[in-house]
Design an enzyme around this catalytic site. Structure first.
Site, short mmCIF file in Angstrom:
data_model
loop_
_atom_site.label_atom_id
_atom_site.label_comp_id
_atom_site.label_asym_id
_atom_site.label_seq_id
_atom_site.Cartn_x
_atom_site.Cartn_y
_atom_site.Cartn_z
CB CYS A 169 19.81 61.36 39.44
SG CYS A 169 18.67 62.76 39.44
CG HIS A 308 21.28 58.77 44.60
ND1 HIS A 308 21.98 59.23 43.51
CD2 HIS A 308 20.02 59.29 44.49
CE1 HIS A 308 21.18 60.00 42.76
NE2 HIS A 308 20.00 60.04 43.34
CD GLU A 319 21.39 55.65 48.65
OE1 GLU A 319 22.43 55.26 48.09
OE2 GLU A 319 21.11 56.86 48.79
CE LYS A 340 23.50 62.96 44.34
NZ LYS A 340 24.14 61.64 44.41
CG HIS A 345 21.41 65.41 42.70
ND1 HIS A 345 22.18 64.73 41.79
CD2 HIS A 345 20.26 64.68 42.83
CE1 HIS A 345 21.53 63.64 41.39
NE2 HIS A 345 20.37 63.59 42.02
CG PHE A 404 13.38 62.01 39.06
CD1 PHE A 404 13.52 61.70 40.40
CD2 PHE A 404 13.22 63.35 38.72
CE1 PHE A 404 13.50 62.68 41.38
CE2 PHE A 404 13.20 64.34 39.69
CZ PHE A 404 13.33 64.01 41.02
#
Length: 416
Positions: A169, A308, A319, A340, A345, A404
């Site tokens: 991502c 994010h 985050e 998002k 996403h 990830f």
């Protein structure tokens, strides 16, 4: 050698619409780009909602120079088509084909997290039914994730640095960061950079759903709710974003429209877990600090962070901690939102469309609302712009992407 890098063109294919104008207008109007999944007949995943691109018709581009004809389209996977169309829009927006630039000083760096998963499934079905002899001779070159960057290079004639960044991502943000460095350090004068992804198949939804990453909400307005206490997973999206990054003096000399400057880039790794961000957010926070340091800025200079913000339990909490690590007490002053909440996403393309949002926010002095938020979370206690859109000068902004594997990337944007 250290040179300034600016954004002079942008292109997008998103669940909110194809084309930057349509996408940005949807953002400003707080539209939700989600819809109910109808792409596969017997949806067994339990996931009802996706961030699906609905207005992309490949036939619209058959007569468009720089895109693809009907024959070429048959030899491109969807993620590559999205990238080609986004790149074409970005070049058009930049107002130059850059033929005055040495082709070896013009590059293409386009990230992709997964590649041709839909094609892989269809070819695998043929393999199971009829054996390996029936696998398409185009399968491998259509499926591999670097083909988006390769195809865009073929269409533009750009022969400089050309590669695919694949950091889940964080792919698109890393691609933009690497393009920024190539220009800043004198290796390129212009670069098409961003990300692309198309994973709208049951197999992908099933994989993410089984790891408890996706929201199974049936309410379009409560499916992707970053930083909300009731968040329960992200909405899987698809699309592409490509930006023209250009050396400032070259852009100025040709009278280019300049959106803003990219002034800093931070890249770190958690080294912690396959999917979970590090709980205390040390490395993600350091990525933000490095981006600010390279830009010559301090936390008090940053007006806005495009987070994010995935709408997963761990990401949003960790985050938030990462922002506190990087900003200290100033974390409570900076405006934060999550695109998002409207797009879902887009995996390897997420950082690119969020970079477009951040650049437009700097250019126009506009910070969008985090849509769908209702229930405060005591562990997510910063200013996530939940009351509504904000009109204010944005002198400098950050855009975060976390992938990830612990991959963290942050870009710093400055008003020009």
């Amino acid at each position: 050698m250290s040179r300034r890098v600016v954004i002079t063109g942008m292109g997008a294919v998103t669940p909110l619409g194809t084309g930057v104008d349509k996408f940005w207008n949807g953002i400003k109007e707080n539209k939700i780009g989600f819809s109910y999944i109808d792409s596969f007949e017997n949806n067994r995943t339990g996931v009802k909602i996706g961030g699906i691109v609905r207005d992309f018709n490949e036939a619209d581009y058959f007569e468009t120079p720089g895109c693809f004809d009907k024959k070429e389209a048959k030899r491109m996977d969807t993620f590559t088509k999205y990238a080609v169309v986004s790149a074409h829009e970005a070049i058009t927006d930049a107002g130059s084909d850059f033929k005055d630039v040495d082709p070896y000083r013009a590059g293409v760096i386009i990230g992709c997290g997964i590649g041709g998963i839909d094609l892989t499934l269809s070819e695998y079905s043929k393999y199971l039914e009829k054996g390996p002899g029936r696998i398409s001779v185009f399968y491998i070159p259509m499926m591999i994730s670097n083909m988006a960057a390769g195809t865009v290079s073929m269409k533009t004639g750009f022969r400089g640095a050309n590669f695919d960044v694949s950091t889940a991502c964080a792919s698109a943000t890393h691609a933009l960061g690497e393009a920024f460095r190539k220009i800043k350090d004198g290796y390129l004068d212009v670069c098409l950079a961003g990300g692309t992804e198309s994973t709208n198949v049951e197999f992908t939804y099933g994989g993410f759903a089984n790891m408890k990453a996706l929201s199974k909400s049936e309410d379009l307005e409560r499916a992707s709710i970053p930083f909300d206490k009731e968040r329960n997973g992200f909405v899987l999206g698809e699309g592409s974003g490509v930006l023209v990054l250009e050396e400032y003096e070259h852009a100025k000399a040709r009278g280019a429209k300049i959106y803003c400057e990219i002034a800093g880039y931070g890249a770190t790794c958690d080294g912690y877990h396959m999917t979970s961000p590090a709980p205390e957010g040390e490395a993600a926070g350091m990525g933000m600090t490095l981006a600010m340091q390279e830009a010559g800025l301090k936390p008090e200079d940053i007006d806005y962070i495009n987070a994010h913000g995935t709408s997963t339990g761990l990401n949003d909490k960790y985050e938030t901690r990462a922002i506190k690590n990087a900003f200290g007490d100033k974390a409570y002053d900076v405006k934060i939102n999550s695109t998002k909440s409207m797009t879902g996403h887009l995996l390897g393309a997420a950082g690119a469309i969020e970079a477009i949002v951040t650049a437009k926010s700097v250019q126009e002095g506009f910070i969008h609302k985090t849509v769908g938020y209702k229930v405060p979370d005591e562990e997510c206690d910063l200013n996530y712009c939940v009351e509504g859109n904000i009109q204010q000068e944005v002198r400098a902004a950050l855009s975060n992407s976390l992938g990830f594997g612990g991959h963290n990337a942050t870009l710093c944007f400055k008003k020009i």
